[in-house]
Design a protein around this motif. Structure first.
Motif, mmCIF file in Angstrom:
data_model
loop_
_atom_site.group_PDB
_atom_site.id
_atom_site.type_symbol
_atom_site.label_atom_id
_atom_site.label_comp_id
_atom_site.label_asym_id
_atom_site.label_seq_id
_atom_site.Cartn_x
_atom_site.Cartn_y
_atom_site.Cartn_z
ATOM 1 N N LEU A 46 0.824 -1.210 0.000
ATOM 2 C CA LEU A 46 0.000 0.000 0.000
ATOM 3 C C LEU A 46 0.860 1.263 0.000
ATOM 4 N N GLU A 47 1.939 1.259 0.768
ATOM 5 C CA GLU A 47 2.847 2.410 0.780
ATOM 6 C C GLU A 47 3.502 2.602 -0.583
ATOM 7 N N GLU A 48 3.869 1.502 -1.213
ATOM 8 C CA GLU A 48 4.462 1.577 -2.548
ATOM 9 C C GLU A 48 3.461 2.145 -3.550
ATOM 10 N N GLN A 49 2.212 1.670 -3.459
ATOM 11 C CA GLN A 49 1.173 2.188 -4.349
ATOM 12 C C GLN A 49 0.933 3.671 -4.093
ATOM 13 N N ALA A 50 0.961 4.077 -2.832
ATOM 14 C CA ALA A 50 0.778 5.494 -2.496
ATOM 15 C C ALA A 50 1.927 6.319 -3.059
ATOM 16 N N GLY A 51 3.146 5.779 -2.997
ATOM 17 C CA GLY A 51 4.304 6.471 -3.573
ATOM 18 C C GLY A 51 4.159 6.646 -5.072
ATOM 19 N N HIS A 52 3.677 5.595 -5.747
ATOM 20 C CA HIS A 52 3.445 5.681 -7.194
ATOM 21 C C HIS A 52 2.373 6.723 -7.492
ATOM 22 N N GLN A 53 1.329 6.728 -6.678
ATOM 23 C CA GLN A 53 0.250 7.692 -6.885
ATOM 24 C C GLN A 53 0.747 9.116 -6.659
ATOM 25 N N GLN A 54 1.576 9.295 -5.632
ATOM 26 C CA GLN A 54 2.111 10.638 -5.363
ATOM 27 C C GLN A 54 2.974 11.109 -6.538
ATOM 28 N N ARG A 55 3.809 10.226 -7.060
ATOM 29 C CA ARG A 55 4.648 10.594 -8.216
ATOM 30 C C ARG A 55 3.783 10.898 -9.437
#
Length: 185
Positions: A46-55
């Motif tokens: 989930l944190e990785e997905q959030a990082g992708h979304q933020q980018r």
């Protein structure tokens, strides 16, 4: 002798019950550990997905920023809307400043999405600020950065201010060796 066997049997029963309880505790701890590991793996995803979304959000914002600046640079009437500089400037200078802003914002966004380390950002900025118009833009917008206290952008702005001071004070024409790039993220 009969008492010894009853005592021994009781001891063995108590020991067996105790060992069973210990085995049960170990099994419960192992199951709980597996559950915690699964939860941790899910949180990491989930944190990785959030990082992708933020980018992705930063990239979208960068695109929108460029589109707005492009419209303003193409139309002098729109350029007037972005007259936010500390000193009065001509339409031509305003358009140059807006382009300098686009260059700087692009570099900053490139760093924020993780494509440049802070050290790499510094080195690119050191080259970018060799241009006198980019420096003029930077000084003309100093008052805008003053309100950014406590943000990453304020920290980076301070780093650029220090770099420009070092470049101005340097006794060398070898600008690419001036200043000490940050070595940690």
């Amino acid at each position: 002798m009969g008492t010894k066997s009853v005592g021994l049997r009781r001891f063995q029963s108590v020991t067996a019950v105790g060992l069973g309880m210990v085995a049960g505790v170990f099994a419960a701890v192992a199951a709980q550990r597996n559950t915690l590991d699964a939860i941790n793996r899910r949180l990491e995803r989930l944190e990785e997905q959030a990082g992708h979304q933020q980018r992705a959000n930063l990239a979208m914002q960068q695109r929108q920023h460029w589109e707005l600046l492009s419209k303003a640079m193409d139309n002098p009437e729109l350029t007037e809307v972005l007259d936010i500089f500390a000193v009065p400037v001509t339409v031509q200078k305003r358009r140059q400043y807006l382009f300098a802003n686009a260059l700087y914002t692009n570099l900053l966004s490139y760093h924020r999405v993780g494509n440049l380390t802070k050290e790499e950002f510094y080195k690119h900025a050191r080259a970018m600020f060799q241009n006198p118009i980019v420096r003029e833009y930077w000084y003309a917008t100093r008052h805008l950065r003053a309100s950014l206290k406590g943000t990453e952008e304020a920290e980076i702005g301070q780093m650029i201010d220090e770099l420009l001071l070092q470049l101005d004070e340097a006794d060398t024409d070898e600008w690419w060796v001036v200043g000490e790039p940050p070595t940690h993220e």
